[in-house]
Design a protein around this motif. Structure first.
Motif, PDB file in Angstrom:
ATOM      1  N   LYS A 203       0.831  -1.204   0.000  1.00  0.00           N
ATOM      2  CA  LYS A 203       0.000   0.000   0.000  1.00  0.00           C
ATOM      3  C   LYS A 203       0.865   1.253   0.000  1.00  0.00           C
ATOM      4  CE  LYS A 203      -3.086   2.626   2.997  1.00  0.00           C
ATOM      5  NZ  LYS A 203      -3.791   2.649   4.314  1.00  0.00           N
ATOM      6  N   TYR A 204       1.856   1.270   0.860  1.00  0.00           N
ATOM      7  CA  TYR A 204       2.723   2.450   0.980  1.00  0.00           C
ATOM      8  C   TYR A 204       3.733   2.500  -0.161  1.00  0.00           C
ATOM      9  CZ  TYR A 204       0.697   2.650   5.635  1.00  0.00           C
ATOM     10  OH  TYR A 204      -0.183   2.718   6.681  1.00  0.00           O
ATOM     11  N   GLU A 207       2.323   4.294  -3.205  1.00  0.00           N
ATOM     12  CA  GLU A 207       2.296   5.756  -3.105  1.00  0.00           C
ATOM     13  C   GLU A 207       3.667   6.344  -3.435  1.00  0.00           C
ATOM     14  OE1 GLU A 207       0.948   6.681   0.793  1.00  0.00           O
ATOM     15  OE2 GLU A 207      -1.055   5.822   0.505  1.00  0.00           O
TER      16      GLU A 207
END
Length: 460
Positions: A203-204, A207
């Motif tokens: 998820k990170y 980004e």
């Protein structure tokens, strides 16, 4: 001066590569022409030999790697080019000898000019060494090390990625170390030329990757299982909807049959060709201490089935069963030689003929290691979707101290992208292992510990 070079850098490297490859081919043609003068005059022999060298050379360069200075160190480039040129020379030499056989009879075939072939390869090797070291020196004279930011999750993960980066100090300079949870992460990332993302949740990571892509910052990240599946997927359109399809089923019947035929034929051929090594090894082991010639140990293969792997015995009998360390006093004198030249693995040809192993596949791990690795990394069992292998990507590129996760990723890359041509490529690449020094070295702890991971105060 550097600015001017950078403007025409791609053209410059193209010209350097062309000069290198022309010199390598010209060396073969000119030296072999001493006893085969038709190689340097317009003739059928010259045309066919020239074409053979070019085609075979391109094939082996695709297998072993090209003249990619700036990306690899000089020694790996030398090993790759030397093996590519060696096999190219041999194939072209055999073609030339066939051309020289005028009488249409197999008994008229002769292997002449072997001395010229050897001299040609030695000269080519000198050329390769000069170009490899000179090319890297020129590249790093033009390019300064890239400013790097490491984004990671723990000190252990930081040590792991730093250990790899420090092998390439001329390429990369570690300027920033960040916890992926740090609120100032993107501001720091924006200062770097290159970002290494290691052991960061998907998820990170997504980004950070999107931010780097938007701002044209070079990205390296360690792949997860999801990435391996995505890499092997195919692009489809469902009407006008874009999707990726990953076929994660077992290999097809055709693939299994082709692999089995390759395994059996290679095992028989190599068994015959290496028979003198078997005889000498058996005599040396028996003469040293009178013990057993072969060593057998339980290992895991397809679907977790347990089998006994065969090796030449390189250790004293009735000693503790554990992984080997440097200067291990359990290793016998004949064993040290066999391990150094990697010939202790030869009896695994028996396992291939028995169907326990394949020629290419994941390394067969000790049962104790499999259990320990699976406790830490349950996905490690995915390696057992195929038969264990004598060689493979993890055996060629990995080291004894390669982490279980990195071994898994290498093996999964092989499993999900399998094809017979890839197997053949890996078999040829195994020759590189014989040229490399024993891959058990470890980085000094105090060198990696110069880089300290600090947890973000804003950790969620």
């Amino acid at each position: 001066m550097k600015r001017e070079l950078k403007k025409f850098e791609s053209t410059m490297w193209l010209m350097i590569k062309l000069v290198l490859y022309i010199l390598l081919m010209g060396t073969f043609m000119l030296i072999m022409a001493r006893e085969n003068p038709t190689l340097i005059i317009l003739s059928r022999t010259m045309g066919i030999t020239f074409s053979t060298f070019c085609i075979v050379g391109l094939l082996f360069l695709s297998i072993y790697g090209k003249f990619d200075v700036g990306r690899r160190k000089s020694k790996p480039i030398i090993y790759s080019l030397a093996l590519a040129v060696l096999f190219t020379d041999i194939v072209t030499y055999i073609q030339l000898m066939i051309m020289n056989t005028i009488t249409p009879s197999i008994y008229a075939f002769r292997l002449d000019s072997i001395g010229s072939l050897a001299i040609s390869f030695v000269v080519q090797l000198i050329i390769i060494i000069i170009f490899a070291y000179g090319g890297n020196a020129l590249f790093f004279a033009i390019h300064k090390p890239e400013s790097c930011c490491i984004v990671t999750s723990s000190q252990e993960s930081l040590d792991n990625i730093v250990r790899g980066i420090l092998k390439y100090k001329k390429q990369y300079k570690i300027d920033y170390i960040m916890d992926y949870r740090d609120k100032n992460l993107l501001d720091t990332v924006s200062k770097a030329d290159t970002v290494f993302i290691h052991d960061v949740p998907l998820k990170y990571r997504g980004e950070i990757v999107r931010y780097c892509y938007k701002n044209k910052i070079n990205i390296y990240f360690n792949p997860e299982i999801e990435d391996i599946v995505e890499m092997s997927a195919k692009y489809y359109l469902l009407d006008d909807v874009s999707v990726l399809n990953a076929n994660v089923k077992a290999w097809t019947m055709e693939q299994r049959v082709m692999k089995k035929l390759l395994d059996m034929s290679l095992a028989i051929i190599l068994g015959i060709l290496t028979s003198p090594i078997w005889i000498v090894s058996a005599i040396a082991i028996k003469a040293y201490d009178g013990g057993h010639i072969f060593f057998k140990q339980k290992r895991a293969t397809l679907n977790g089935r347990v089998f006994e792997v065969y090796k030449f015995r390189t250790m004293k009998e009735n000693v503790e069963n554990r992984s080997v360390t440097d200067d291990d006093d359990r290793i016998t004198k004949p064993g040290k030689i066999l391990r150094k030249i990697r010939m202790d693995e030869l009896p695994q040809l028996i396992n291939i003929l028995k169907g326990d192993m394949s020629f290419v596949g994941p390394r067969p791990e000790m049962l104790e290691n499999v259990e320990a690795y699976e406790k830490e990394l349950p996905e490690f069992r995915y390696r057992l979707r195929v038969k264990a292998g004598l060689t493979g990507y993890a055996q060629i590129a990995g080291k004894y101290n390669t982490s279980p996760k990195d071994k898994l990723i290498m093996d999964m890359m092989y499993i999900e992208q399998f094809n017979i041509l890839r197997d053949i490529q890996l078999i040829f690449q195994t020759a590189i292992v014989l040229l490399k020094s024993d891959s058990t070295e470890a980085f000094k702890t105090n060198e990696t510990r110069k880089y300290i991971f600090k947890k973000a105060e804003s950790e969620e």
